[in-house]
Design an enzyme around this catalytic site. Structure first.
Site, PDB file in Angstrom:
ATOM      1  N   SER A  23       1.254   3.331  -2.479  1.00 46.04           N
ATOM      2  CA  SER A  23       0.852   4.279  -3.520  1.00 46.04           C
ATOM      3  C   SER A  23       0.170   5.532  -2.988  1.00 46.04           C
ATOM      4  O   SER A  23       0.099   6.544  -3.675  1.00 46.04           O
ATOM      5  CB  SER A  23      -0.093   3.574  -4.509  1.00 46.04           C
ATOM      6  OG  SER A  23      -1.122   2.901  -3.809  1.00 46.04           O
ATOM      7  N   ARG A  24      -0.358   5.450  -1.756  1.00 39.72           N
ATOM      8  CA  ARG A  24      -1.098   6.604  -1.213  1.00 39.72           C
ATOM      9  C   ARG A  24      -0.873   6.689   0.293  1.00 39.72           C
ATOM     10  O   ARG A  24      -0.382   5.744   0.923  1.00 39.72           O
ATOM     11  CB  ARG A  24      -2.606   6.448  -1.473  1.00 39.72           C
ATOM     12  CG  ARG A  24      -2.998   6.555  -2.915  1.00 39.72           C
ATOM     13  CD  ARG A  24      -4.507   6.593  -3.115  1.00 39.72           C
ATOM     14  NE  ARG A  24      -5.134   5.311  -2.876  1.00 39.72           N
ATOM     15  CZ  ARG A  24      -6.012   5.057  -1.905  1.00 39.72           C
ATOM     16  NH1 ARG A  24      -6.378   6.023  -1.077  1.00 39.72           N
ATOM     17  NH2 ARG A  24      -6.533   3.857  -1.748  1.00 39.72           N
ATOM     18  N   VAL A  40      -2.855  -7.653  -1.902  1.00 39.75           N
ATOM     19  CA  VAL A  40      -2.243  -8.403  -0.793  1.00 39.75           C
ATOM     20  C   VAL A  40      -3.110  -9.574  -0.331  1.00 39.75           C
ATOM     21  O   VAL A  40      -2.613 -10.496   0.321  1.00 39.75           O
ATOM     22  CB  VAL A  40      -1.908  -7.496   0.421  1.00 39.75           C
ATOM     23  CG1 VAL A  40      -0.821  -6.496   0.080  1.00 39.75           C
ATOM     24  CG2 VAL A  40      -3.163  -6.822   0.981  1.00 39.75           C
ATOM     25  N   GLY A  83       0.824  -1.214   0.000  1.00 35.60           N
ATOM     26  CA  GLY A  83       0.000   0.000   0.000  1.00 35.60           C
ATOM     27  C   GLY A  83       0.851   1.253   0.000  1.00 35.60           C
ATOM     28  O   GLY A  83       0.570   2.211   0.706  1.00 35.60           O
ATOM     29  N   SER A 121      -3.877   0.031  14.312  1.00 30.60           N
ATOM     30  CA  SER A 121      -4.593   1.294  14.516  1.00 30.60           C
ATOM     31  C   SER A 121      -4.943   1.399  15.996  1.00 30.60           C
ATOM     32  O   SER A 121      -5.046   0.373  16.683  1.00 30.60           O
ATOM     33  CB  SER A 121      -5.891   1.282  13.699  1.00 30.60           C
ATOM     34  OG  SER A 121      -6.806   2.245  14.188  1.00 30.60           O
ATOM     35  N   ASN A 144       1.408  -2.459   5.431  1.00 26.04           N
ATOM     36  CA  ASN A 144       0.680  -1.206   5.618  1.00 26.04           C
ATOM     37  C   ASN A 144      -0.677  -1.195   4.905  1.00 26.04           C
ATOM     38  O   ASN A 144      -1.599  -0.509   5.367  1.00 26.04           O
ATOM     39  CB  ASN A 144       1.548  -0.052   5.095  1.00 26.04           C
ATOM     40  CG  ASN A 144       0.752   1.224   4.899  1.00 26.04           C
ATOM     41  OD1 ASN A 144       0.411   1.911   5.860  1.00 26.04           O
ATOM     42  ND2 ASN A 144       0.412   1.532   3.647  1.00 26.04           N
ATOM     43  N   LYS A 198      -7.720  -5.029  13.075  1.00 24.23           N
ATOM     44  CA  LYS A 198      -6.509  -4.360  13.573  1.00 24.23           C
ATOM     45  C   LYS A 198      -6.065  -4.938  14.912  1.00 24.23           C
ATOM     46  O   LYS A 198      -4.868  -4.945  15.225  1.00 24.23           O
ATOM     47  CB  LYS A 198      -6.759  -2.849  13.672  1.00 24.23           C
ATOM     48  CG  LYS A 198      -6.924  -2.180  12.303  1.00 24.23           C
ATOM     49  CD  LYS A 198      -5.695  -2.393  11.433  1.00 24.23           C
ATOM     50  CE  LYS A 198      -5.767  -1.674  10.107  1.00 24.23           C
ATOM     51  NZ  LYS A 198      -4.549  -1.885   9.298  1.00 24.23           N
ATOM     52  N   TYR A 211     -13.299  -3.443  11.271  1.00 21.63           N
ATOM     53  CA  TYR A 211     -11.975  -2.810  11.152  1.00 21.63           C
ATOM     54  C   TYR A 211     -11.201  -2.979  12.463  1.00 21.63           C
ATOM     55  O   TYR A 211     -10.029  -3.366  12.462  1.00 21.63           O
ATOM     56  CB  TYR A 211     -12.144  -1.328  10.806  1.00 21.63           C
ATOM     57  CG  TYR A 211     -10.854  -0.560  10.653  1.00 21.63           C
ATOM     58  CD1 TYR A 211     -10.111  -0.659   9.482  1.00 21.63           C
ATOM     59  CD2 TYR A 211     -10.376   0.255  11.674  1.00 21.63           C
ATOM     60  CE1 TYR A 211      -8.920   0.053   9.334  1.00 21.63           C
ATOM     61  CE2 TYR A 211      -9.191   0.969  11.530  1.00 21.63           C
ATOM     62  CZ  TYR A 211      -8.471   0.861  10.358  1.00 21.63           C
ATOM     63  OH  TYR A 211      -7.290   1.567  10.214  1.00 21.63           O
ATOM     64  N   ALA A 220     -11.626  -5.239  14.761  1.00 21.93           N
ATOM     65  CA  ALA A 220     -11.277  -6.655  14.940  1.00 21.93           C
ATOM     66  C   ALA A 220     -10.066  -7.018  14.085  1.00 21.93           C
ATOM     67  O   ALA A 220      -9.149  -7.717  14.541  1.00 21.93           O
ATOM     68  CB  ALA A 220     -12.467  -7.540  14.581  1.00 21.93           C
TER      69      ALA A 220
HETATM   70  P1  NAP Z   1      -5.237   5.144   2.317  1.00 22.95           P
HETATM   71  O1  NAP Z   1      -4.789   6.531   2.136  1.00 22.95           O
HETATM   72  O2  NAP Z   1      -6.642   4.783   2.017  1.00 22.95           O
HETATM   73  O3  NAP Z   1      -4.247   4.184   1.482  1.00 22.95           O
HETATM   74  C1  NAP Z   1      -4.450   2.807   1.514  1.00 22.95           C
HETATM   75  C2  NAP Z   1      -3.316   2.128   0.774  1.00 22.95           C
HETATM   76  O4  NAP Z   1      -3.536   0.708   0.875  1.00 22.95           O
HETATM   77  C3  NAP Z   1      -3.283   2.486  -0.698  1.00 22.95           C
HETATM   78  O5  NAP Z   1      -1.934   2.611  -1.107  1.00 22.95           O
HETATM   79  C4  NAP Z   1      -3.911   1.273  -1.376  1.00 22.95           C
HETATM   80  O6  NAP Z   1      -3.384   0.988  -2.646  1.00 22.95           O
HETATM   81  C5  NAP Z   1      -3.490   0.161  -0.437  1.00 22.95           C
HETATM   82  N1  NAP Z   1      -4.376  -0.991  -0.553  1.00 22.95           N
HETATM   83  C6  NAP Z   1      -5.691  -1.087  -0.240  1.00 22.95           C
HETATM   84  N2  NAP Z   1      -6.144  -2.319  -0.514  1.00 22.95           N
HETATM   85  C7  NAP Z   1      -5.083  -3.012  -1.007  1.00 22.95           C
HETATM   86  C8  NAP Z   1      -4.915  -4.349  -1.468  1.00 22.95           C
HETATM   87  N3  NAP Z   1      -5.934  -5.210  -1.475  1.00 22.95           N
HETATM   88  N4  NAP Z   1      -3.680  -4.740  -1.881  1.00 22.95           N
HETATM   89  C9  NAP Z   1      -2.653  -3.869  -1.884  1.00 22.95           C
HETATM   90  N5  NAP Z   1      -2.750  -2.590  -1.464  1.00 22.95           N
HETATM   91  C10 NAP Z   1      -3.967  -2.177  -1.041  1.00 22.95           C
HETATM   92  O7  NAP Z   1      -5.018   4.652   3.815  1.00 22.95           O
HETATM   93  P2  NAP Z   1      -3.983   5.133   4.938  1.00 22.95           P
HETATM   94  O8  NAP Z   1      -4.709   6.037   5.844  1.00 22.95           O
HETATM   95  O9  NAP Z   1      -2.703   5.552   4.335  1.00 22.95           O
HETATM   96  O10 NAP Z   1      -3.807   3.757   5.719  1.00 22.95           O
HETATM   97  C11 NAP Z   1      -2.611   2.993   5.675  1.00 22.95           C
HETATM   98  C12 NAP Z   1      -2.644   2.011   6.835  1.00 22.95           C
HETATM   99  O11 NAP Z   1      -2.713   2.746   8.059  1.00 22.95           O
HETATM  100  C13 NAP Z   1      -3.883   1.098   6.831  1.00 22.95           C
HETATM  101  O12 NAP Z   1      -3.524  -0.189   7.267  1.00 22.95           O
HETATM  102  C14 NAP Z   1      -4.797   1.774   7.827  1.00 22.95           C
HETATM  103  O13 NAP Z   1      -5.711   0.854   8.388  1.00 22.95           O
HETATM  104  C15 NAP Z   1      -3.801   2.301   8.830  1.00 22.95           C
HETATM  105  N6  NAP Z   1      -4.282   3.407   9.674  1.00 22.95           N
HETATM  106  C16 NAP Z   1      -4.718   4.583   9.134  1.00 22.95           C
HETATM  107  C17 NAP Z   1      -5.158   5.594   9.963  1.00 22.95           C
HETATM  108  C18 NAP Z   1      -5.659   6.924   9.447  1.00 22.95           C
HETATM  109  O14 NAP Z   1      -6.236   7.701  10.245  1.00 22.95           O
HETATM  110  N7  NAP Z   1      -5.484   7.259   8.186  1.00 22.95           N
HETATM  111  C19 NAP Z   1      -5.139   5.413  11.352  1.00 22.95           C
HETATM  112  C20 NAP Z   1      -4.695   4.202  11.868  1.00 22.95           C
HETATM  113  C21 NAP Z   1      -4.253   3.211  11.016  1.00 22.95           C
HETATM  114  P3  NAP Z   1      -4.107   1.391  -4.045  1.00 22.95           P
HETATM  115  O15 NAP Z   1      -4.570   2.806  -3.913  1.00 22.95           O
HETATM  116  O16 NAP Z   1      -2.993   1.192  -5.034  1.00 22.95           O
HETATM  117  O17 NAP Z   1      -5.221   0.410  -4.273  1.00 22.95           O
END
Ligand code: NAP
Length: 242
Positions: A13-14, A59, A11, A137, A85, A154, A150, A152
């Protein structure tokens, strides 16, 4: 810092994963950036660095993950650090969630890390060296209303981290977990300004986390400075959850 080490970031890419790709690439690591849907974003990032390569894989799909890991060995020779991630969220009442939605979330958030760990461990064990960083998380620690699945998934990532740390510690492999608080990414784009302001009021440091805050924590756990740390959950959350 200059290192010959290789990190595979799912993950990448973003959001948080993208910030990690930048942080590790700038620190001199070879980076395999995994994306799923955002190929153009992955390509744009890779254009900026000679030491960043990209690979498209879901993944949740075990064979795709095995292919990606083998490709990384071909390109960079090894995987020293794995960062699980990639993740997706679901907001809504549990009773409104279909079994397909539940299974899809679990397949990405929990089976994904399983697929990646299983694929990289044989070589890490043979090398008697390696680090795995799983992204959980705060909801995996406290639980969140309307995010039961979500939370569960995490919490599962935290259990996976602790158990695997015990299992592979004798092979000198460290497994740790980062449990971020709220971080400004696409994942929280459906939060209203009122909700974000209310959350900010609850955070002792008075601000929402940045993707760079989380990337710096990952960089530390990957570094030699963290060599005696395993099985731990580190939560960069501004004091929101203590
Ligand atoms: P995000 O901006 O939505 O980015 C999600 C990333 O995961 C994207 O690069 C996406 O890739 C990739 N992804 C999703 N499904 C995938 C799959 N099936 N196979 C491969 N890649 C996949 O989310 P984020 O906020 O950066 O979150 C990153 C991590 O941090 C996650 O595990 C999330 O649960 C955790 N987190 C986030 C927060 C928050 O507040 N943002 C807080 C706690 C934990 P594509 O776009 O290429 O599909």
């Amino acid at each position: 810092m200059n290192t010959n080490k290789t990190v595979l970031i799912t993950g990448g890419s973003r959001g948080i994963g993208k910030a990690m790709v930048y942080a590790f690439a700038k620190a001199g690591y070879n980076v395999m950036l995994n994306f799923n849907r955002s190929e153009s974003s992955a390509n744009e990032i890779a254009k900026e660095f000679e030491n960043v390569k990209i690979y498209g894989a879901n993944v949740a799909d075990q064979q795709s993950v095995i292919n990606m890991v083998n490709y990384t060995y071909e390109v960079f020779g090894n995987i020293d650090i794995l960062i699980n991630n990639a993740g997706i969220s679901y907001t809504g009442l549990l009773q409104d969630m279909s079994i397909d939605e539940w299974n899809n979330l679990m397949s990405v958030n929990l089976t994904g890390p399983y697929n990646l760990c299983k694929a990289v461990l044989p070589r890490m064990i043979a090398n008697k060296s390696g680090k795995i960083i799983n992204i959980s998380s705060v909801w995996g620690i406290t639980g969140a209303s309307c995010e039961a699945a979500y939370s569960a998934s995490k919490a599962g990532v935290i259990g996976l981290t602790k158990a695997l740390a015990k299992e592979v510690g004798p092979s000198n492999i460290k497994v740790n977990c980062i449990a971020p608080g709220i971080v400004m990414t696409d994942m929280i784009s459906d939060y209203s300004m009122e909700e974000l302001n209310a959350i900010t009021d609850e955070i002792p440091l008075g601000k929402i986390g940045s993707t760079e805050d989380i990337a710096k924590t990952a960089l530390f756990l990957a570094s030699d400075d963290a060599d005696y740390i395993t099985g731990q959950v580190i939560s960069p959350n501004g004091g929101w959850v203590i």
